[in-house]
Design a protein around this motif. Structure first.
Motif, PDB file in Angstrom:
ATOM      1  N   UNK A  26       0.822  -1.215   0.000  1.00 27.84           N
ATOM      2  CA  UNK A  26       0.000   0.000   0.000  1.00 27.84           C
ATOM      3  C   UNK A  26       0.853   1.262   0.000  1.00 27.84           C
ATOM      4  N   UNK A  27       2.061   1.184   0.545  1.00 32.15           N
ATOM      5  CA  UNK A  27       2.932   2.367   0.610  1.00 32.15           C
ATOM      6  C   UNK A  27       3.678   2.643  -0.689  1.00 32.15           C
ATOM      7  N   UNK A  28       3.784   1.620  -1.542  1.00 34.57           N
ATOM      8  CA  UNK A  28       4.587   1.792  -2.748  1.00 34.57           C
ATOM      9  C   UNK A  28       3.913   2.767  -3.720  1.00 34.57           C
ATOM     10  N   UNK A  29       4.672   3.667  -4.302  1.00 38.78           N
ATOM     11  CA  UNK A  29       4.093   4.600  -5.285  1.00 38.78           C
ATOM     12  C   UNK A  29       3.798   3.890  -6.597  1.00 38.78           C
ATOM     13  N   UNK A  30       2.978   4.492  -7.464  1.00 36.57           N
ATOM     14  CA  UNK A  30       2.630   3.869  -8.746  1.00 36.57           C
ATOM     15  C   UNK A  30       3.853   3.528  -9.593  1.00 36.57           C
ATOM     16  N   UNK A  31       4.921   4.274  -9.442  1.00 37.89           N
ATOM     17  CA  UNK A  31       6.123   4.023 -10.238  1.00 37.89           C
ATOM     18  C   UNK A  31       6.798   2.695  -9.878  1.00 37.89           C
ATOM     19  N   UNK A  32       6.419   2.112  -8.736  1.00 38.60           N
ATOM     20  CA  UNK A  32       7.026   0.855  -8.277  1.00 38.60           C
ATOM     21  C   UNK A  32       6.135  -0.344  -8.631  1.00 38.60           C
ATOM     22  N   UNK A  33       5.619  -0.360  -9.852  1.00 46.29           N
ATOM     23  CA  UNK A  33       4.685  -1.419 -10.255  1.00 46.29           C
ATOM     24  C   UNK A  33       5.334  -2.798 -10.197  1.00 46.29           C
ATOM     25  N   UNK A  34       6.565  -2.913 -10.646  1.00 56.28           N
ATOM     26  CA  UNK A  34       7.235  -4.209 -10.630  1.00 56.28           C
ATOM     27  C   UNK A  34       7.462  -4.688  -9.210  1.00 56.28           C
ATOM     28  N   UNK A  35       7.833  -3.754  -8.354  1.00 57.66           N
ATOM     29  CA  UNK A  35       8.044  -4.095  -6.944  1.00 57.66           C
ATOM     30  C   UNK A  35       6.733  -4.588  -6.324  1.00 57.66           C
ATOM     31  N   UNK A  36       5.643  -3.899  -6.641  1.00 58.47           N
ATOM     32  CA  UNK A  36       4.335  -4.280  -6.098  1.00 58.47           C
ATOM     33  C   UNK A  36       3.951  -5.686  -6.576  1.00 58.47           C
ATOM     34  N   UNK A  37       4.164  -5.962  -7.849  1.00 54.88           N
ATOM     35  CA  UNK A  37       3.831  -7.283  -8.378  1.00 54.88           C
ATOM     36  C   UNK A  37       4.645  -8.369  -7.683  1.00 54.88           C
ATOM     37  N   UNK A  38       5.884  -8.072  -7.384  1.00 56.77           N
ATOM     38  CA  UNK A  38       6.710  -9.038  -6.681  1.00 56.77           C
ATOM     39  C   UNK A  38       6.173  -9.360  -5.298  1.00 56.77           C
ATOM     40  N   UNK A  39       5.735  -8.334  -4.582  1.00 52.28           N
ATOM     41  CA  UNK A  39       5.202  -8.555  -3.244  1.00 52.28           C
ATOM     42  C   UNK A  39       3.833  -9.237  -3.278  1.00 52.28           C
ATOM     43  N   UNK A  40       3.032  -8.922  -4.281  1.00 55.39           N
ATOM     44  CA  UNK A  40       1.765  -9.644  -4.434  1.00 55.39           C
ATOM     45  C   UNK A  40       2.030 -11.134  -4.691  1.00 55.39           C
ATOM     46  N   UNK A  41       3.052 -11.392  -5.489  1.00 53.01           N
ATOM     47  CA  UNK A  41       3.436 -12.781  -5.730  1.00 53.01           C
ATOM     48  C   UNK A  41       3.910 -13.442  -4.447  1.00 53.01           C
ATOM     49  N   UNK A  42       4.634 -12.705  -3.626  1.00 52.03           N
ATOM     50  CA  UNK A  42       5.104 -13.239  -2.347  1.00 52.03           C
ATOM     51  C   UNK A  42       3.921 -13.629  -1.460  1.00 52.03           C
ATOM     52  N   UNK A  43       2.895 -12.790  -1.396  1.00 49.30           N
ATOM     53  CA  UNK A  43       1.710 -13.113  -0.593  1.00 49.30           C
ATOM     54  C   UNK A  43       1.014 -14.358  -1.144  1.00 49.30           C
ATOM     55  N   UNK A  44       0.928 -14.455  -2.463  1.00 45.36           N
ATOM     56  CA  UNK A  44       0.274 -15.638  -3.040  1.00 45.36           C
ATOM     57  C   UNK A  44       1.051 -16.898  -2.695  1.00 45.36           C
ATOM     58  N   UNK A  45       2.344 -16.789  -2.576  1.00 45.44           N
ATOM     59  CA  UNK A  45       3.152 -17.954  -2.221  1.00 45.44           C
ATOM     60  C   UNK A  45       2.995 -18.311  -0.748  1.00 45.44           C
ATOM     61  N   UNK A  46       2.686 -17.338   0.073  1.00 41.96           N
ATOM     62  CA  UNK A  46       2.342 -17.662   1.455  1.00 41.96           C
ATOM     63  C   UNK A  46       1.040 -18.460   1.510  1.00 41.96           C
ATOM     64  N   UNK A  47       0.142 -18.155   0.589  1.00 42.59           N
ATOM     65  CA  UNK A  47      -1.079 -18.959   0.449  1.00 42.59           C
ATOM     66  C   UNK A  47      -0.713 -20.396   0.078  1.00 42.59           C
ATOM     67  N   UNK A  48       0.192 -20.575  -0.873  1.00 45.53           N
ATOM     68  CA  UNK A  48       0.608 -21.917  -1.285  1.00 45.53           C
ATOM     69  C   UNK A  48       1.330 -22.642  -0.153  1.00 45.53           C
ATOM     70  N   UNK A  49       2.023 -21.890   0.680  1.00 39.93           N
ATOM     71  CA  UNK A  49       2.678 -22.476   1.863  1.00 39.93           C
ATOM     72  C   UNK A  49       1.666 -23.266   2.686  1.00 39.93           C
ATOM     73  N   UNK A  50       0.529 -22.657   2.968  1.00 37.49           N
ATOM     74  CA  UNK A  50      -0.506 -23.339   3.753  1.00 37.49           C
ATOM     75  C   UNK A  50      -1.223 -24.406   2.929  1.00 37.49           C
ATOM     76  N   UNK A  51      -1.348 -24.165   1.633  1.00 36.20           N
ATOM     77  CA  UNK A  51      -1.988 -25.161   0.758  1.00 36.20           C
ATOM     78  C   UNK A  51      -1.260 -26.500   0.856  1.00 36.20           C
ATOM     79  N   UNK A  52       0.058 -26.469   0.862  1.00 36.87           N
ATOM     80  CA  UNK A  52       0.799 -27.722   0.937  1.00 36.87           C
ATOM     81  C   UNK A  52       0.775 -28.310   2.340  1.00 36.87           C
TER      82      UNK A  52
END
Length: 515
Positions: A250-276
């Motif tokens: 939420x703190x990242x500015x719009x110019x940090x789109x790639x950074x934001x996508x990376x962190x969204x991917x990190x959260x999704x992988x935390x979901x997979x952590x529990x899935x397994x």
């Protein structure tokens, strides 16, 4: 006044601790950790895990003492220790977090439940991850995960200390417990203070590299979160990490789109952590038997101890594999893709059963999480019956992720003068080139025990032939119904956490939890 006992296991923190919070609501609480000799003698444990836990306990004890409480450490089997406590000063309830552990901890928790029932002690287990105990169906599981991580983190409760009615024990040396000796010199240090420092460093600085940096063994040590051991032993809660990551997004500015996508991917992988982890929670037997029983007999009768010894000693002759083993021996950590490659090499060209390989890797991974580890070993070895066969060629992986050979040369000093053109397939190197590369004639080049291409081709043919068996095909649906993920919701307006059973994503769940 009666009191309650909070039994710490793999939840070595005070923050967002449901068991501690619940006990503190009712009056005095005694905080207990039991060093269990039988647990530490299990074949999936090693001295690095034990020493890491001791570091966590020291940090936890310091935090409790700052709040006027303390941690009672006892050595013995849990029911025995509870009996000693209860005989000295009866307690009303025992609080602990649910645990998705190995077969020993599963049986031990059942024994604790029986002990509590026999002694009139209220046994309360509290949830601490996205895993759902006694789950009837995978339908809607992702929504339950999102609801759990979306709840507020629990603050550290006000504690009323209960003086320990029995004396503490000094933690014994791992040698006296019979723990398997393996403690990498460069492993991460335990404790919540270290965990918070790693989390803050990742979110404020290193997470910008996450997208695109986690696959190569060169960039992964800094691009990955490195939070996995702290999540495995509960120095941080899953919910804390998710909340902190979403605040950073939420703190990242719009110019940090790639950074934001990376962190969204990190959260999704935390979901997979529990899935397994949910897989092992729902079927504890997959720690030692095939998830799809139709694959029983695929590799069991062809175990080759010599091949396993070559793998575990880093003497396979495939430089990237051996470099990864050297890094594992030094640090207790590897990034997800290199873990996948090691298991793939073991399962296909070396044709090794996943159980023996899994025990070795469990001892080597500081962040060993049984609920992730065993389903992943089976998935990569082709015994789940529901996942695509994924075979990682160690030569191609080296060219893709270590094209200049920096990783291989760093971890295999004897290869540093080998020319680039021969580095990843040194068995093809002419004798004249070997002499110029400075290889010691007294220590000949390690040659692969099998022809990589031929052995891999044969392994795939054997597995695919097995899959075509009508009974094997018939059993696939039952495994899918029980363990397969489902198409999921869009949590908080994000992209859906899709159900693609891909190894890169699945082992990257281990990267978010075990990176």
């Amino acid at each position: 006044m009666t009191y309650r006992v909070v039994w710490f296991k793999r939840d070595l923190r005070l923050h967002d601790h449901a068991a501690l919070t619940a006990a503190a609501l009712h009056g005095p609480a005694l905080c207990l950790y039991v060093i269990e000799p039988q647990l530490w003698r299990q074949p999936d444990m090693s001295s690095q895990h034990y020493r890491f836990v001791l570091e966590c306990l020291e940090d936890l004890r310091h935090s409790l003492r700052r709040r006027g409480s303390d941690l009672l450490i006892r050595v013995g089997e849990v029911c025995e220790v509870l009996g000693q406590l209860h005989a000295a000063a009866p307690f009303a309830a025992l609080h602990a977090h649910e645990e998705t552990g190995n077969a020993f901890t599963y049986a031990r928790d059942l024994a604790v439940a029986r002990w509590c029932a026999a002694h009139g002690v209220d046994w309360q287990e509290h949830r601490q991850t996205g895993v759902v105990r006694r789950l009837r169906s995978r339908d809607g599981w992702a929504a339950q995960w999102e609801r759990f991580v979306g709840q507020p983190c629990l603050p550290v409760p006000a504690l009323r200390a209960q003086p320990a009615p029995i004396p503490p024990h000094d933690p014994p040396a791992p040698e006296s417990l019979g723990v398997y000796t393996f403690d990498p010199p460069q492993r991460q240090q335990g404790g919540r203070r270290h965990a918070i420092a790693v989390l803050e460093d990742f979110l404020s600085r290193r997470s910008a590299q996450y997208r695109g940096g986690i696959s190569s063994p060169l960039s992964a040590p800094t691009a990955c979160s490195r939070l996995s051991p702290y999540l495995s032993y509960g120095c941080l809660s899953l919910r804390e990490i998710v909340h902190a990551t979403r605040r950073q997004i939420a703190r990242l500015p719009p110019s940090e789109a790639s950074h934001r996508k990376g962190l969204l991917s990190f959260v999704s992988r935390l979901h997979w952590h529990c899935h397994f982890m949910q897989k092992l929670e729902s079927e504890p037997q997959i720690e030692w038997r095939n998830m799809h029983r139709g694959y029983d007999g695929l590799r069991e009768d062809e175990f080759d101890a010599q091949r396993l010894a070559a793998l575990t000693s880093g003497q396979t002759g495939w430089p990237l594999v051996d470099a990864c083993v050297a890094m594992l021996d030094a640090t207790g950590w590897l990034n997800f893709r290199m873990r996948a490659m090691i298991v793939s090499v073991a399962a296909y060209p070396l044709w090794l059963h996943w159980r023996q390989v899994g025990l070795w890797l469990a001892r080597c991974f500081l962040d060993y999480e049984p609920g992730i580890h065993w389903p992943q070993l089976q998935m990569q070895s082709g015994t789940t019956g529901i996942n695509t066969t994924r075979v990682y060629n160690p030569v191609k992986q080296a060219r893709d992720h270590d094209p200049q050979g920096h990783f291989v040369r760093h971890w295999l000093p004897g290869m540093r003068r080998v020319p680039d053109s021969w580095l990843f397939e040194p068995w093809h190197m002419p004798e004249s080139v070997r002499a110029g590369a400075g290889l010691d004639p007294a220590h000949p080049l390690v040659l692969p025990q099998v022809d990589l291409n031929a052995a891999t081709r044969l392994a795939k043919q054997r597995l695919h032939a097995w899959r075509k068996d009508p009974q094997v095909r018939q059993g696939k649906q039952a495994v899918l119904d029980k363990h397969g993920s489902r198409k999921t919701l869009r949590p908080q307006g994000r992209r859906p956490l899709r159900d693609a059973p891909q190894l890169s994503l699945a082992l990257d769940a281990q990267d978010a939890a075990q990176d």
